[in-house]
Design an enzyme around this catalytic site. Structure first.
Site, short mmCIF file in Angstrom:
data_model
loop_
_atom_site.label_atom_id
_atom_site.label_comp_id
_atom_site.label_asym_id
_atom_site.label_seq_id
_atom_site.Cartn_x
_atom_site.Cartn_y
_atom_site.Cartn_z
N GLU A 1 88.91 6.74 36.16
CA GLU A 1 90.26 6.35 35.76
C GLU A 1 90.41 4.82 35.80
O GLU A 1 91.03 4.22 34.91
CB GLU A 1 91.30 7.04 36.67
N GLU B 1 87.77 16.29 39.35
CA GLU B 1 88.88 16.71 40.22
C GLU B 1 89.06 18.22 40.24
O GLU B 1 89.35 18.81 41.28
CB GLU B 1 90.19 16.04 39.77
N1 3HC Z 1 85.37 10.53 49.02
C1 3HC Z 1 84.91 10.51 50.30
N2 3HC Z 1 83.61 10.66 50.61
C2 3HC Z 1 82.75 10.86 49.61
C3 3HC Z 1 83.15 10.91 48.26
C4 3HC Z 1 84.53 10.73 47.99
N3 3HC Z 1 84.99 10.75 46.73
N4 3HC Z 1 82.07 11.14 47.49
C5 3HC Z 1 81.02 11.21 48.32
N5 3HC Z 1 81.42 11.04 49.60
C6 3HC Z 1 80.58 11.00 50.80
C7 3HC Z 1 79.90 12.34 51.06
O1 3HC Z 1 80.74 13.19 51.83
C8 3HC Z 1 78.66 11.90 51.82
O2 3HC Z 1 79.08 11.61 53.14
P1 3HC Z 1 78.09 11.90 54.36
O3 3HC Z 1 76.87 11.07 54.11
O4 3HC Z 1 78.88 11.52 55.55
O5 3HC Z 1 77.81 13.37 54.29
C9 3HC Z 1 78.30 10.58 51.16
O6 3HC Z 1 79.50 10.11 50.52
C10 3HC Z 1 77.21 10.67 50.12
O7 3HC Z 1 77.56 11.72 49.22
P2 3HC Z 1 76.45 12.75 48.65
O8 3HC Z 1 75.64 13.27 49.77
O9 3HC Z 1 77.21 13.72 47.81
O10 3HC Z 1 75.56 11.76 47.78
P3 3HC Z 1 74.84 12.03 46.40
O11 3HC Z 1 74.13 10.77 46.08
O12 3HC Z 1 74.10 13.31 46.44
O13 3HC Z 1 76.03 12.23 45.32
C11 3HC Z 1 78.10 11.71 44.21
C12 3HC Z 1 76.89 11.17 45.01
C13 3HC Z 1 77.63 12.27 42.85
C14 3HC Z 1 79.05 10.58 44.02
C15 3HC Z 1 78.75 12.86 45.01
O14 3HC Z 1 78.99 12.42 46.33
C16 3HC Z 1 80.07 13.34 44.46
O15 3HC Z 1 80.08 14.12 43.54
N6 3HC Z 1 81.17 12.88 45.06
C17 3HC Z 1 82.50 13.38 44.72
C18 3HC Z 1 83.01 12.75 43.46
C19 3HC Z 1 84.40 13.24 43.19
O16 3HC Z 1 84.71 14.42 43.28
N7 3HC Z 1 85.29 12.33 42.83
C20 3HC Z 1 86.65 12.67 42.53
C21 3HC Z 1 87.49 12.57 43.75
S1 3HC Z 1 89.13 13.10 43.50
C22 3HC Z 1 89.85 11.81 42.70
O17 3HC Z 1 89.22 10.84 42.38
C23 3HC Z 1 91.30 11.97 42.44
C24 3HC Z 1 91.80 10.92 41.52
O18 3HC Z 1 91.99 11.47 40.25
C25 3HC Z 1 93.14 10.40 42.01
#
Ligand code: 3HC
Length: 702
Positions: free
Chosen positions: A105, A125
């Site tokens: 975004e 999301e």
């Molecule tokens: N918020 C908080 N913590 C997060 C995070 C996030 N968005 N994304 C990843 N983390 C944390 C994980 O919990 C993990 O923490 P840990 O080491 O303590 O367990 C660490 O970051 C590393 O994450 P991964 O083990 O998943 O690392 P990968 O390299 O395998 O993957 C990634 C990276 C593809 C970015 C994956 O973490 C992911 O898919 N993250 C979520 C992305 C997501 O869903 N974003 C949308 C959030 S909602 C939003 O943005 C709402 C908005 O519209 C207002």
């Protein structure tokens, strides 16, 4: 405190850098930092353009999910985006890694977007029970069109930057390089914009393009997703909000999006899906003191052997080959081996047809799998996974042979679904190197891997296999030994109730429909027919602790004894149409159950409701999960949820049996269990002591 966002100047270009490891999530400090740096850059007359970029392995991967569920902190993300959109100087996003959720975004509100090839962009999301909450549903259709926005937002799947050039999301692709190099290239792009006097391009002012989608688009998407994402509210909200982008002025659409986002964020569905996200990541971490010990690194696994080229062995071989690991596939006869290898090629061919792999990838995988009938060919492998018959005698024979021929530091794993790994380990002289790797069928597709630690398994062996699981794309959960481990031991309680209900007068379709309606991917009897009723039948024969109850799984036993093994024999709990394979209700099975109920003195009832079916099956699961937890078979309640979400089709928006129990309320769960105890006796229905203890301490499972 140092801000995770900094501002630097490169001539007349301001560079705003985010440095918030591990994934540059948009915490409050990042949001505040972005606004403050943006204002400084805007107010500085010497600055003519602004670049936003991120340190580390990725651009912003989203809002900070751990902040959801806590009191919201200002500034909110939409405020940051509004400032970028309205900035009087062109803002350019420098994208690499994962540009997800709030990160995407932010990028969409920038005036120009450059991405390194291979960057993944998306709005995931919906997979967290949310809708994009900072303009994703209003910005993406304005740039990429309604259809593209619907596809990306309702699936939550990221797309490669390469595929987003034509639709205008990406202005320019950059070659893969270091982040420093990316920044240099984006700064030159910004300088070129200044030179050519190219100004701002606020996304909010773009038109959605009324002609780019059909009138019935939204109706069709709603119908499609009511089936595909059954029971989930977020996908429908995503559609509503994208439709708003076509109907309302930008500001109004944004306000409505935010309101829907907040409703979703505060819903039990989103709480459950966020729990699932963190639970899966936690499960991969061993809760032992030596887990992070650098002196005990995970070993390299470059070559594996699989014993048994049946459906399971073949699927496991495919997982390793897909990850580039060479596989020796061992069978007892050349004939079985040839059949197994042919089946693997057929399964890869299906993946090819569905566009999941290329011809070259298929041939590369096949080249990595070599068949053999000779144990002497296994002397060099780093790991063996045994996937042979489910009998202790066969397994012990195989492990004794492996102990004889394999190199000293090989890891020996059994894919047993039920059997005692300690007993299997006794057949070797290296019990510390023996453990379970319980894959789920079809092994090349199902994400779950239960890693079973036996009494003597050493820490490095477990650590190596947990890391290997991640490498081959599995969600790994470490569990301890008991009959059926975590998943199948719980499933036995769930299946037990389904079988008892059949004798009490419920029909297979009533049970399956009730569970499907509740949210399970498939009903238990349809699953049983699909996987073969004889498999669990044989496993029960090996179970040293069968309950003293003639009705225990009697419905399934009767099917097997009547030769009705499920789909493979054309009949099981249902009949299957020879031509189409379609499931058909079968009066004959009702008669069999009726007769059996009479002989066991079980009263058949016609008042069994869907609610009774759902509660008996799910509460049996929860109770056994709590027992498993207090026995230490599972380490964390969240691990149990991960197993059920990824191995048994438990609906993600209910978070897994343990999360669901907390949501219902442990006192209510126990009250219902006590009711069943009264009605059905206490052989199966006694509240787990852990549940009673947690209630008395006013605590929850998670
Ligand atoms: N918020 C908080 N913590 C997060 C995070 C996030 N968005 N994304 C990843 N983390 C944390 C994980 O919990 C993990 O923490 P840990 O080491 O303590 O367990 C660490 O970051 C590393 O994450 P991964 O083990 O998943 O690392 P990968 O390299 O395998 O993957 C990634 C990276 C593809 C970015 C994956 O973490 C992911 O898919 N993250 C979520 C992305 C997501 O869903 N974003 C949308 C959030 S909602 C939003 O943005 C709402 C908005 O519209 C207002």
């Amino acid at each position: 405190m140092n801000s995770p966002v900094s501002l630097a100047k490169q001539g007349d270009v301001a560079v705003i850098s985010v440095d918030n490891p591990p994934v540059n999530a948009l915490s409050q400090a990042v949001r505040a930092g972005l606004i403050s740096c943006l204002l400084s850059a805007e107010q500085d007359d010497a600055i003519k353009a602004i670049v936003i970029h991120c340190h580390g392995r990725t651009f912003i991967a989203g809002a900070d999910i751990s902040e959801f569920g806590k009191p919201p902190l200002t500034p909110h993300l939409p405020e940051v985006l509004a400032k970028i959109d309205a900035c009087a100087k062109p803002v350019v996003a420098a994208l690499h890694g994962n540009v997800l959720g709030g990160g995407f975004e932010v990028a969409l509100s920038c005036h120009y977007r450059l991405a390194v090839k291979g960057t993944k962009l998306g709005l995931p999301e919906v997979t967290l029970g949310l809708i994009p909450g900072a303009g994703g549903t209003q910005l993406l259709p304005r740039i990429a069109g309604v259809e593209r926005a619907l596809t990306m937002i309702t699936s939550g799947k990221p797309a490669l930057a390469e595929s987003l050039v034509d639709c205008g999301v990406i202005d320019q692709l950059l070659e893969k390089s270091s982040t420093d190099d990316l920044l240099t290239q984006v700064i030159s792009y910004a300088q070129e914009l200044i030179k050519q006097n190219k100004g701002v391009r606020p996304t909010s002012q773009l038109d959605v393009g009324k002609t780019s989608y059909a009138l019935d688009t939204f109706v069709k998407w709603r119908t499609k997703l009511s089936k595909k994402a059954r029971g989930q509210q977020a996908p429908q909200c995503c559609i509503d909000s994208i439709e708003n982008a076509t109907l309302l002025p930008f500001k109004e659409g944004m306000l409505k999006e935010r309101a829907m986002f907040v409703t979703c964020r505060d819903s039990s569905q989103s709480r459950a899906m966020r729990h699932a996200f963190f639970a899966e990541r936690k499960a991969a971490k061993l809760p032992t003191p030596s887990a992070d010990n650098p002196d005990l690194p995970a070993l390299n696994i470059d070559a594996v052997a699989i014993i048994g080229a049946g459906t399971m062995g073949g699927g496991i071989a495919m997982c390793f080959a897909k990850a580039g690991i060479s596989v020796k596939l061992l069978e007892m006869s050349e004939e079985n081996l040839a059949r197994g290898i042919k089946a693997i090629r057929e399964r890869y061919n299906q993946a090819l047809k569905r566009g999941l792999m290329t011809e070259t990838q298929l041939e590369n995988c096949m080249a990595l799998i070599q068949g053999t009938c000779d144990y002497q060919d296994l002397t060099d492998v780093d790991l063996v996974v045994e996937a042979a018959f489910e009998t202790m005698a066969v397994k012990q024979q195989i492990f004794s042979k492996l102990d004889e021929v394999c190199k000293a530091d090989v890891i020996l794993a059994s894919n047993t679904s039920y059997l005692d790994i300690n007993e299997i380990a006794k057949a070797t002289n290296r019990a510390n190197k023996v453990l379970g790797m319980h894959f789920f069928s079809p092994a090349n597709i199902m994400k779950l891997l239960e890693v079973v630690r036996a009494d003597a398994t050493d820490e490095q062996t477990i650590k190596t296999v947990m890391a290997l699981g991640k490498k081959i794309g599995k969600i790994t959960v470490a569990v301890n030994v008991c009959y059926g481990f975590v998943g199948n031991r719980m499933y036995a309680c769930y299946g037990r109730e389904a079988n008892l209900l059949l004798l009490e007068g419920a029909s297979p379709e009533q049970i399956d429909n009730a569970m499907h309606k509740w949210g399970m991917a498939m009903g238990p009897l349809a699953v049983n027919d699909m996987s073969g009723i004889d498999i669990a039948y044989k496993a029960r024969q090996e179970n040293p602790n069968l309950p003293d109850d003639p009705a225990y799984f009697q419905a399934a036993n009767l099917m097997v004894e009547a030769g009705r093994l499920g789909q493979k024999t054309g009949a099981g709990f249902y009949q299957y149409d020879k031509e189409t394979g379609r499931r058909i209700a079968d009066e004959k099975v009702l008669a069999i159950f009726h007769e059996q109920a009479n002989s066991l003195n079980i009263r058949q009832r016609d008042d069994i409701t869907d609610e009774e079916i759902q509660n008996r099956l799910i509460f049996a699961l929860i109770n056994e999960g709590a027992n498993i937890l207090s026995e230490g078979i599972a380490t964390r309640a969240s691990d149990i949820d991960v197993i059920w979400l990824n191995g048994y089709g438990f609906p993600r928006h209910l978070g897994g049996p343990m999360c669901y129990a907390d949501e219902v309320g442990l006192d209510k769960v126990v009250a219902t269990i006590k009711e069943y105890q009264q009605q059905l006796g206490d052989q199966y229905w006694q509240p787990a002591p852990l549940l009673l203890e947690l209630i008395s301490q006013n605590k929850k499972l998670i």
